[in-house]
Design an enzyme around this catalytic site. Structure first.
Site, PDB file in Angstrom:
ATOM      1  N   GLY A  29     -19.203 -10.183 -12.970  1.00 35.46           N
ATOM      2  CA  GLY A  29     -18.160 -11.202 -12.866  1.00 35.46           C
ATOM      3  C   GLY A  29     -18.527 -12.303 -11.893  1.00 35.46           C
ATOM      4  O   GLY A  29     -19.592 -12.287 -11.267  1.00 35.46           O
ATOM      5  N   SER A  30     -17.614 -13.263 -11.756  1.00 37.22           N
ATOM      6  CA  SER A  30     -17.912 -14.437 -10.941  1.00 37.22           C
ATOM      7  C   SER A  30     -17.929 -14.103  -9.449  1.00 37.22           C
ATOM      8  O   SER A  30     -18.655 -14.756  -8.684  1.00 37.22           O
ATOM      9  CB  SER A  30     -16.889 -15.541 -11.234  1.00 37.22           C
ATOM     10  OG  SER A  30     -15.582 -15.067 -11.007  1.00 37.22           O
ATOM     11  N   LYS A  97      -9.485  -3.601 -14.405  1.00 35.00           N
ATOM     12  CA  LYS A  97     -10.769  -4.277 -14.540  1.00 35.00           C
ATOM     13  C   LYS A  97     -11.073  -4.442 -16.028  1.00 35.00           C
ATOM     14  O   LYS A  97     -10.442  -3.826 -16.860  1.00 35.00           O
ATOM     15  CB  LYS A  97     -11.881  -3.462 -13.861  1.00 35.00           C
ATOM     16  CG  LYS A  97     -11.763  -3.504 -12.344  1.00 35.00           C
ATOM     17  CD  LYS A  97     -12.876  -2.752 -11.631  1.00 35.00           C
ATOM     18  CE  LYS A  97     -14.245  -3.031 -12.133  1.00 35.00           C
ATOM     19  NZ  LYS A  97     -14.607  -4.466 -12.188  1.00 35.00           N
ATOM     20  N   GLY A  98     -12.062  -5.291 -16.294  1.00 32.42           N
ATOM     21  CA  GLY A  98     -12.483  -5.458 -17.684  1.00 32.42           C
ATOM     22  C   GLY A  98     -12.260  -6.855 -18.216  1.00 32.42           C
ATOM     23  O   GLY A  98     -12.482  -7.117 -19.404  1.00 32.42           O
ATOM     24  N   GLY A  99     -11.857  -7.775 -17.307  1.00 31.30           N
ATOM     25  CA  GLY A  99     -11.715  -9.174 -17.725  1.00 31.30           C
ATOM     26  C   GLY A  99     -13.016  -9.726 -18.274  1.00 31.30           C
ATOM     27  O   GLY A  99     -13.026 -10.614 -19.123  1.00 31.30           O
ATOM     28  N   GLY A 100     -14.121  -9.146 -17.814  1.00 28.09           N
ATOM     29  CA  GLY A 100     -15.435  -9.577 -18.317  1.00 28.09           C
ATOM     30  C   GLY A 100     -15.977  -8.632 -19.386  1.00 28.09           C
ATOM     31  O   GLY A 100     -17.164  -8.697 -19.733  1.00 28.09           O
ATOM     32  N   GLU A 106     -18.856  -0.404 -15.918  1.00 24.28           N
ATOM     33  CA  GLU A 106     -18.389  -0.472 -14.526  1.00 24.28           C
ATOM     34  C   GLU A 106     -17.758   0.852 -14.101  1.00 24.28           C
ATOM     35  O   GLU A 106     -17.960   1.308 -12.971  1.00 24.28           O
ATOM     36  CB  GLU A 106     -17.372  -1.606 -14.369  1.00 24.28           C
ATOM     37  CG  GLU A 106     -18.019  -2.990 -14.480  1.00 24.28           C
ATOM     38  CD  GLU A 106     -17.019  -4.129 -14.544  1.00 24.28           C
ATOM     39  OE1 GLU A 106     -17.409  -5.263 -14.262  1.00 24.28           O
ATOM     40  OE2 GLU A 106     -15.847  -3.895 -14.890  1.00 24.28           O
TER      41      GLU A 106
HETATM   42  C1  5RP Z   1     -15.574  -7.418 -15.517  1.00 22.27           C
HETATM   43  C2  5RP Z   1     -14.625  -7.149 -14.411  1.00 22.27           C
HETATM   44  C3  5RP Z   1     -14.617  -8.115 -13.281  1.00 22.27           C
HETATM   45  O1  5RP Z   1     -14.903  -7.435 -12.120  1.00 22.27           O
HETATM   46  C4  5RP Z   1     -13.264  -8.724 -13.187  1.00 22.27           C
HETATM   47  O2  5RP Z   1     -12.943  -9.324 -14.432  1.00 22.27           O
HETATM   48  C5  5RP Z   1     -13.187  -9.783 -12.071  1.00 22.27           C
HETATM   49  O3  5RP Z   1     -13.953 -10.877 -12.433  1.00 22.27           O
HETATM   50  P1  5RP Z   1     -14.125 -12.160 -11.527  1.00 22.27           P
HETATM   51  O4  5RP Z   1     -14.846 -11.728 -10.302  1.00 22.27           O
HETATM   52  O5  5RP Z   1     -14.915 -13.106 -12.378  1.00 22.27           O
HETATM   53  O6  5RP Z   1     -12.750 -12.700 -11.215  1.00 22.27           O
HETATM   54  O7  5RP Z   1     -13.893  -6.207 -14.394  1.00 22.27           O
HETATM   55  O8  5RP Z   1     -15.391  -6.526 -16.575  1.00 22.27           O
END
Ligand code: 5RP
Length: 229
Positions: A29-30, A97-100, A106
């Site tokens: 993620g970012s 989690k899992g936005g990415g 993970e």
């Molecule tokens: C990816 C995730 C990331 O950790 C979560 O989405 C946070 O992302 P970001 O640091 O870009 O806000 O779970 O699957």
């Protein structure tokens, strides 16, 4: 400060938890992007012998390019520490989690790690989980049946689409269904139900996992301890 600066602040504080000779899980993620940058600098300047295990090809590529030694989880001992981002963290230190779309890898890495730290900007801290849609990684075979079951239970499923409007494929070529729930009253009960639905490979509820959360705030970085040792 904008959100990215807060993420960077959290990442640069968290990198201090990494000590020489450690085996480290690196999330996706970012926010983790900033962590990997900071770790790359430390490895170079302090000649640290760090071995990393990545949760995505994106992270693996970035870390390798910065000279961090990366290995497969199968070749690693139990990891000393995993540092990852999160989409939501509630007051009981439970997370989504899992936005990415990387939550399967993970979670595997997190559960093979002695300690877990999440790095977030303060917007990720919530009273109750659920405003962020809960990701499920699902097997394509028979997925329409699963989708109907989720809808019938009132979980408001939506397939996640890629930039071409096609169903997004994960690292393992599965689909992602996001549950638009607004609020999750009992994360453990929901996780238990989801764990028993054949076809769901993994959900994005990360319960009783994190040890510390490093939060980038407007007025500085804060390290919150979950009291899990
Ligand atoms: C990816 C995730 C990331 O950790 C979560 O989405 C946070 O992302 P970001 O640091 O870009 O806000 O779970 O699957």
């Amino acid at each position: 400060m904008d959100q990215n600066q807060l993420k960077q602040q959290a990442a640069e504080e968290a990198v201090k938890f990494i000590k020489d000779s450690m085996f480290i899980g690196l999330g996706t993620g970012s926010t983790v992007f900033y962590l990997v940058e900071a770790l790359g600098r430390r490895v170079k300047n302090e000649h640290l012998q760090i071995t990393g295990v990545a949760t995505s090809s994106r992270t693996a590529k970035q870390a390798s390019a910065l000279g961090i030694k990366m290995i497969d989880l199968n070749d690693a001992p139990e990891l000393d520490l995993t540092i990852d981002g999160a989409d939501e963290v509630d007051r009981n230190f439970q997370g989504i989690k899992g936005g990415g779309a990387a939550h399967l890898l993970e979670k595997i890495v997190a559960l093979n790690s002695k300690r877990n730290i999440w790095i977030v900007d303060e917007s990720k801290l919530v009273t109750n989980l659920g405003a962020f849609p809960l990701p499920l990684e699902v097997i394509p075979f028979g997925v329409e049946r699963l989708y109907k079951r989720l809808a019938a239970k009132g979980l408001n499923p939506k397939f996640r689409l890629d930039e071409n409007g096609q169903r997004l494929r994960t690292h393992n070529k599965n689909f992602v269904i996001d549950l638009h729930l607004k609020q999750i009253d009992d994360p453990h009960a929901l996780a238990d139900w989801l764990d028993h639905q054949t076809g769901i490979v993994e959900h994005g509820l990360f319960l009783d996992i994190v040890n510390q959360v490093v939060v980038g705030r407007e007025n500085g970085v804060e390290v919150l301890d979950a009291g899990r040792g």
